[in-house]
Design an enzyme around this catalytic site. Structure first.
Site, PDB file in Angstrom:
ATOM      1  N   THR A  21      -3.867   6.976  -6.205  1.00 51.01           N
ATOM      2  CA  THR A  21      -3.545   8.241  -5.538  1.00 51.01           C
ATOM      3  C   THR A  21      -2.266   8.860  -6.067  1.00 51.01           C
ATOM      4  O   THR A  21      -2.113  10.082  -6.063  1.00 51.01           O
ATOM      5  CB  THR A  21      -3.428   7.987  -4.016  1.00 51.01           C
ATOM      6  OG1 THR A  21      -4.713   7.639  -3.539  1.00 51.01           O
ATOM      7  CG2 THR A  21      -2.942   9.212  -3.263  1.00 51.01           C
ATOM      8  N   TYR A  35      -9.623  13.155  -1.567  1.00 50.52           N
ATOM      9  CA  TYR A  35      -9.183  13.725  -2.842  1.00 50.52           C
ATOM     10  C   TYR A  35      -9.712  12.847  -3.980  1.00 50.52           C
ATOM     11  O   TYR A  35     -10.359  11.821  -3.752  1.00 50.52           O
ATOM     12  CB  TYR A  35      -7.651  13.777  -2.872  1.00 50.52           C
ATOM     13  CG  TYR A  35      -7.050  12.455  -2.496  1.00 50.52           C
ATOM     14  CD1 TYR A  35      -6.897  11.458  -3.439  1.00 50.52           C
ATOM     15  CD2 TYR A  35      -6.715  12.164  -1.164  1.00 50.52           C
ATOM     16  CE1 TYR A  35      -6.409  10.215  -3.089  1.00 50.52           C
ATOM     17  CE2 TYR A  35      -6.224  10.924  -0.811  1.00 50.52           C
ATOM     18  CZ  TYR A  35      -6.080   9.951  -1.768  1.00 50.52           C
ATOM     19  OH  TYR A  35      -5.615   8.725  -1.435  1.00 50.52           O
ATOM     20  N   SER A  68      -7.939   2.024  -7.573  1.00 49.97           N
ATOM     21  CA  SER A  68      -7.676   0.580  -7.598  1.00 49.97           C
ATOM     22  C   SER A  68      -8.768  -0.264  -6.980  1.00 49.97           C
ATOM     23  O   SER A  68      -8.784  -1.480  -7.155  1.00 49.97           O
ATOM     24  CB  SER A  68      -6.323   0.272  -6.985  1.00 49.97           C
ATOM     25  OG  SER A  68      -6.366   0.313  -5.581  1.00 49.97           O
ATOM     26  N   THR A 101      -3.113   2.221  -4.044  1.00 46.04           N
ATOM     27  CA  THR A 101      -2.580   1.364  -2.977  1.00 46.04           C
ATOM     28  C   THR A 101      -3.608   0.364  -2.435  1.00 46.04           C
ATOM     29  O   THR A 101      -3.231  -0.619  -1.809  1.00 46.04           O
ATOM     30  CB  THR A 101      -2.039   2.221  -1.810  1.00 46.04           C
ATOM     31  OG1 THR A 101      -3.111   2.994  -1.266  1.00 46.04           O
ATOM     32  CG2 THR A 101      -0.901   3.108  -2.250  1.00 46.04           C
ATOM     33  N   ASP A 102      -4.895   0.640  -2.663  1.00 48.01           N
ATOM     34  CA  ASP A 102      -5.912  -0.195  -2.000  1.00 48.01           C
ATOM     35  C   ASP A 102      -5.855  -1.661  -2.413  1.00 48.01           C
ATOM     36  O   ASP A 102      -6.054  -2.552  -1.579  1.00 48.01           O
ATOM     37  CB  ASP A 102      -7.316   0.372  -2.270  1.00 48.01           C
ATOM     38  CG  ASP A 102      -7.542   1.686  -1.521  1.00 48.01           C
ATOM     39  OD1 ASP A 102      -6.742   2.005  -0.633  1.00 48.01           O
ATOM     40  OD2 ASP A 102      -8.527   2.385  -1.836  1.00 48.01           O
ATOM     41  N   LYS A 174      -1.287  -3.934   2.860  1.00 45.45           N
ATOM     42  CA  LYS A 174      -1.564  -2.557   3.294  1.00 45.45           C
ATOM     43  C   LYS A 174      -2.112  -2.620   4.711  1.00 45.45           C
ATOM     44  O   LYS A 174      -3.071  -3.351   4.976  1.00 45.45           O
ATOM     45  CB  LYS A 174      -2.572  -1.906   2.334  1.00 45.45           C
ATOM     46  CG  LYS A 174      -2.842  -0.450   2.645  1.00 45.45           C
ATOM     47  CD  LYS A 174      -3.712   0.222   1.589  1.00 45.45           C
ATOM     48  CE  LYS A 174      -3.902   1.688   1.947  1.00 45.45           C
ATOM     49  NZ  LYS A 174      -4.678   2.437   0.939  1.00 45.45           N
ATOM     50  N   GLU A 295      -8.513 -26.822  12.742  1.00 43.96           N
ATOM     51  CA  GLU A 295      -9.855 -26.445  13.220  1.00 43.96           C
ATOM     52  C   GLU A 295     -10.971 -27.158  12.457  1.00 43.96           C
ATOM     53  O   GLU A 295     -12.145 -27.022  12.797  1.00 43.96           O
ATOM     54  CB  GLU A 295     -10.040 -24.934  13.122  1.00 43.96           C
ATOM     55  CG  GLU A 295      -9.259 -24.143  14.159  1.00 43.96           C
ATOM     56  CD  GLU A 295      -9.728 -24.424  15.587  1.00 43.96           C
ATOM     57  OE1 GLU A 295     -10.919 -24.691  15.799  1.00 43.96           O
ATOM     58  OE2 GLU A 295      -8.872 -24.385  16.488  1.00 43.96           O
TER      59      GLU A 295
HETATM   60  C1  SIN Z   1      -4.577   4.995  -3.019  1.00 47.39           C
HETATM   61  O1  SIN Z   1      -4.044   4.888  -4.122  1.00 47.39           O
HETATM   62  O2  SIN Z   1      -3.882   5.198  -1.995  1.00 47.39           O
HETATM   63  C2  SIN Z   1      -6.048   4.870  -2.776  1.00 47.39           C
HETATM   64  C3  SIN Z   1      -6.868   4.852  -4.017  1.00 47.39           C
HETATM   65  C4  SIN Z   1      -6.594   3.687  -4.891  1.00 47.39           C
HETATM   66  O3  SIN Z   1      -6.256   2.595  -4.397  1.00 47.39           O
HETATM   67  O4  SIN Z   1      -6.714   3.846  -6.109  1.00 47.39           O
END
Ligand code: SIN
Length: 338
Positions: A21, A35, A68, A101-102, A174, A295
């Site tokens: 992103t 997006y 990602s 971020t993913d 995340k 467990e």
């Molecule tokens: C992001 O970057 O926030 C979402 C898309 C990705 O992980 O490439």
């Protein structure tokens, strides 16, 4: 002349761009979801933050241009090798990796285990695309470059810089699908802040990483297949059996609670272990130590526990562990070390 002398004193930071992103564009300035990720190139990212030139000599390299969720083991091996090659050069002081971020926490943890250097490596992304009102990418990138160029950041392991905060690769995750403050290190705590053009550290990771790590990817072109089976009420063994039939060398059981094994699933895991797959009990809960022999009787079943690693990071550690050993005793040692 004065500015050339200034430039010489600045740290040399290389930005490796992988997409996400932070390099995304939306249809309008109010588009913050829905997006397109990974469209803007590294030179454009650098040009968008001219302030970086005051804190570092910045160069850029486009290593991939992907969202990602499409990151693979092969991308990680290529990225890890490139980072190691760059950090071996005396004229590179630190590296910033722009990333979606993913799966950023996964790439960060992989690099935390395979980078052979004490020089700073910082992953950074954005929760809002570059075209959005209050896009977070530019300030995050500026902070990441500051951090990667800082002598204080040496030896801290691979870090994630998001929202003025510094997180350690092992424990960050995340936590929100879309808000800018998504990255947290729950319970164990982030490493510090970036404020007023300077990083401030308050903690460091107690687990081995980077220059102290025993893992070496220099001769690897692939990683062993390790898959995750997710725990839930009424769970069955369909996915587990399919992974084993497809050749999985390891299974991460993302169990409920403290990694409990459902009555219908336990025989499938035992059978998978008998076929040679390494079984790691982990938890879908997100926090806490997975108790060995709690467990389940791990000694008797010859299973491994993930300690505090979440399932997606346990998968990475097990893949790397399997490049060195198939002994469950040794793999358990590895899980208590990294
Ligand atoms: C992001 O970057 O926030 C979402 C898309 C990705 O992980 O490439």
């Amino acid at each position: 002349m004065a500015s050339a002398a200034h430039a010489q004193k600045l740290p040399n930071v290389t930005i490796l761009a992988t997409g996400g992103t932070i390099a995304g564009t939306g249809a309008s300035s109010t588009t913050t979801v829905g997006y397109t990720a990974a469209t803007v190139g590294v030179q454009q990212l650098i040009q968008a933050v001219p302030e970086m030139a005051k804190v570092a000599n910045v160069t850029g390299e486009q290593v991939f241009q992907i969202a990602s969720e499409s990151m693979t083991n092969e991308h990680w091996l290529a990225l890890g090798k490139r980072v190691n090659a760059l950090l071996a050069q005396p004229n590179v002081d630190g590296i910033v990796i722009t990333h979606g971020t993913d799966t950023m926490e996964e790439t960060a943890y992989f690099l935390n285990l395979v980078v052979k250097s004490r020089k700073p490596v910082v992953l950074v992304g954005a929760m809002r695309p570059s075209t959005a009102l209050s896009a977070d990418g530019p300030i995050n990138l500026y902070n990441a470059v500051l951090l990667a160029g800082s002598a204080d950041a040496a030896g801290k392991g691979v870090m994630i810089a998001m929202g003025d905060q510094i997180h350690g690769a092992r424990d960050v995750t995340k936590t929100n699908t879309s808000t800018p403050d998504s990255f947290k290190t729950p319970e164990l705590g982030m490493l510090g802040y970036i404020q007023g053009g300077k990083p401030f550290f308050y903690r460091s990771s107690a687990r081995k990483h980077t220059a102290e790590s025993e893992f070496d990817i220099s001769a690897l072109s692939s990683l062993p297949q390790v898959d995750i089976v997710y725990g839930y009420a009424n769970m069955n063994t369909v996915a587990l059996d399919a992974f084993v039939a497809a050749g999985a060398k390891g299974i991460i059981h993302a169990g409920v609670g403290d990694g409990s094994l459902a009555a219908k699933v336990k025989p499938g895991l035992v059978a998978a272990r008998q076929k040679g797959a390494i079984i790691v009990r982990s938890s879908r809960v997100g926090n806490g130590i997975l108790a060995r022999n709690g467990e389940a009787n791990d000694d008797e079943l010859d299973f491994v526990v993930s300690d505090t690693l979440n399932p997606q990071k346990a998968r990475i550690l097990l893949m790397l562990a399997l490049t060195k050993t198939s002994s469950t005793k040794d793999i358990q040692r590895i899980f208590y070390t990294y």
